[in-house]
Scaffold this motif. Structure first.
Motif, PDB file in Angstrom:
ATOM      1  N   ALA A   1       0.836  -1.208   0.000  1.00  0.00           N
ATOM      2  CA  ALA A   1       0.000   0.000   0.000  1.00  0.00           C
ATOM      3  C   ALA A   1       0.871   1.259   0.000  1.00  0.00           C
ATOM      4  CB  ALA A   1      -0.929  -0.004   1.212  1.00  0.00           C
ATOM      5  N   LEU A   2       1.972   1.222   0.746  1.00  0.00           N
ATOM      6  CA  LEU A   2       2.869   2.381   0.804  1.00  0.00           C
ATOM      7  C   LEU A   2       3.509   2.632  -0.554  1.00  0.00           C
ATOM      8  CD1 LEU A   2       4.563   1.777   4.267  1.00  0.00           C
ATOM      9  CD2 LEU A   2       3.147   3.748   3.659  1.00  0.00           C
TER      10      LEU A   2
ATOM     11  N   PHE B   1       0.831   7.110   7.785  1.00  0.00           N
ATOM     12  CA  PHE B   1      -0.106   7.398   6.695  1.00  0.00           C
ATOM     13  C   PHE B   1      -1.359   6.558   6.954  1.00  0.00           C
ATOM     14  CE2 PHE B   1       4.075   7.939   4.420  1.00  0.00           C
ATOM     15  CZ  PHE B   1       3.965   9.316   4.247  1.00  0.00           C
ATOM     16  N   SER B   2      -2.474   6.935   6.328  1.00  0.00           N
ATOM     17  CA  SER B   2      -3.735   6.229   6.620  1.00  0.00           C
ATOM     18  C   SER B   2      -3.646   4.731   6.290  1.00  0.00           C
ATOM     19  CB  SER B   2      -4.906   6.885   5.894  1.00  0.00           C
ATOM     20  OG  SER B   2      -4.643   6.910   4.516  1.00  0.00           O
ATOM     21  N   CYS B   3      -2.858   4.375   5.267  1.00  0.00           N
ATOM     22  CA  CYS B   3      -2.757   2.947   4.914  1.00  0.00           C
ATOM     23  C   CYS B   3      -1.955   2.148   5.939  1.00  0.00           C
ATOM     24  CB  CYS B   3      -2.146   2.771   3.525  1.00  0.00           C
ATOM     25  SG  CYS B   3      -0.439   3.300   3.411  1.00  0.00           S
ATOM     26  N   GLN B   4      -1.404   2.831   6.947  1.00  0.00           N
ATOM     27  CA  GLN B   4      -0.641   2.130   7.992  1.00  0.00           C
ATOM     28  C   GLN B   4      -1.469   1.913   9.260  1.00  0.00           C
ATOM     29  OE1 GLN B   4       2.836   5.058   7.506  1.00  0.00           O
ATOM     30  NE2 GLN B   4       3.865   3.144   7.989  1.00  0.00           N
TER      31      GLN B   4
ATOM     32  N   THR C   1      -2.484  12.233   9.159  1.00  0.00           N
ATOM     33  CA  THR C   1      -2.798  13.493   8.467  1.00  0.00           C
ATOM     34  C   THR C   1      -3.940  14.223   9.178  1.00  0.00           C
ATOM     35  OG1 THR C   1      -4.205  12.216   6.993  1.00  0.00           O
ATOM     36  CG2 THR C   1      -2.014  12.773   6.182  1.00  0.00           C
ATOM     37  N   ASP C   2      -4.757  13.500   9.929  1.00  0.00           N
ATOM     38  CA  ASP C   2      -5.866  14.121  10.681  1.00  0.00           C
ATOM     39  C   ASP C   2      -5.427  14.654  12.042  1.00  0.00           C
ATOM     40  OD1 ASP C   2      -7.632  13.448   8.654  1.00  0.00           O
ATOM     41  OD2 ASP C   2      -8.074  11.487   9.538  1.00  0.00           O
TER      42      ASP C   2
END
Ligand SMILES: Nc1ncnc2c1ncn2[C@@H]1O[C@H](COP(=O)(O)OP(=O)(O)OP(=O)(O)O)[C@@H](O)[C@H]1O
Ligand SMILES: [Mg+2]
Length: 186
Positions: free
Chosen positions: A14-15, A158-161, A181-182
């Motif tokens: 994903a990364l 990151f969101s995918c993590q 990020t949020d």
């Protein structure tokens, strides 16, 4: 493949699929949340690793720390002992490339830092969950370190993590905080 390795492989995939644009934008947002936090602001000596591939960019964080007259410590690993030793970094020229593209401080160019002196540890990792469970790169280096020191820890993701629930083992150490990020999600 065991469950940890399955999640590691899935997350790496994903990364790698992140575009340059997303990588740069998300890294910048994550860094901004961290730098504006009380944890960063209260810390004078911050431990960081040198990001590689699609890890949240830490070069910008190190530059920011130097700009704010904070000190930066970077670990050098001993793979036989599965241990790490921290060195104060004052220039990126004090690094050398070691195993799997990892940049580490040159001992002859840097001053060692006792790990008890660290104010904040930015913990690298591949995957995290809300409870602070963390999947690293599989060496157990941070699990060993964090089992010894009580230093505040922050992970950047990151969101995918982020996963709803990661399977952990008894030796796995939780991270105190996670920044995405949020903002701080833990
Ligand atoms: N405190 C410890 N003492 C001895 N062995 C440990 C300790 N912590 C972890 N290990 C060993 O390290 C190995 C790797 O652990 P694990 O799969 O949790 O790695 P990881 O958390 O991904 O790695 P890292 O901490 O380097 O990011 C395991 O075999 C584990 O038994
Ligand atoms: Mg672990």
């Amino acid at each position: 493949m065991n469950q940890k390795n399955f999640i590691r492989a899935k997350t790496k995939e994903a990364l790698e699929a992140m575009s340059d644009q997303d990588y740069i934008r998300d890294s910048r947002q994550i860094a901004e949340h961290l730098v504006n936090s009380s944890y960063w602001q209260a810390s004078q000596l911050i431990a960081l690793t040198i990001s590689r591939h699609r890890e949240v960019d830490t070069y910008q964080l190190i530059n920011q720390a130097w700009k704010e007259k904070k000190r930066v410590a970077v670990p050098r690993t001993n793979v036989n002992e599965k241990s790490m030793r921290f060195y104060e970094l004052s220039s990126f020229s004090q690094l050398e490339k070691r195993y799997s593209d990892l940049m580490e401080p040159l001992p002859e160019a840097c001053t060692p830092v006792a790990e008890e002196q660290l104010d904040l540890i930015i913990v690298p990792g591949l995957a995290f969950d809300q409870s602070g469970a963390r999947l690293g790169f599989g060496g157990g280096f941070y699990d060993r370190l964090l089992a010894r020191v009580g230093t505040k820890t922050v992970a950047l993701a990151f969101s995918c993590q982020l996963y709803p629930r990661l399977l952990t083992e008894a030796h796995d150490q939780l991270v105190d905080h996670i920044v995405t990020t949020d903002g701080f999600v833990r």
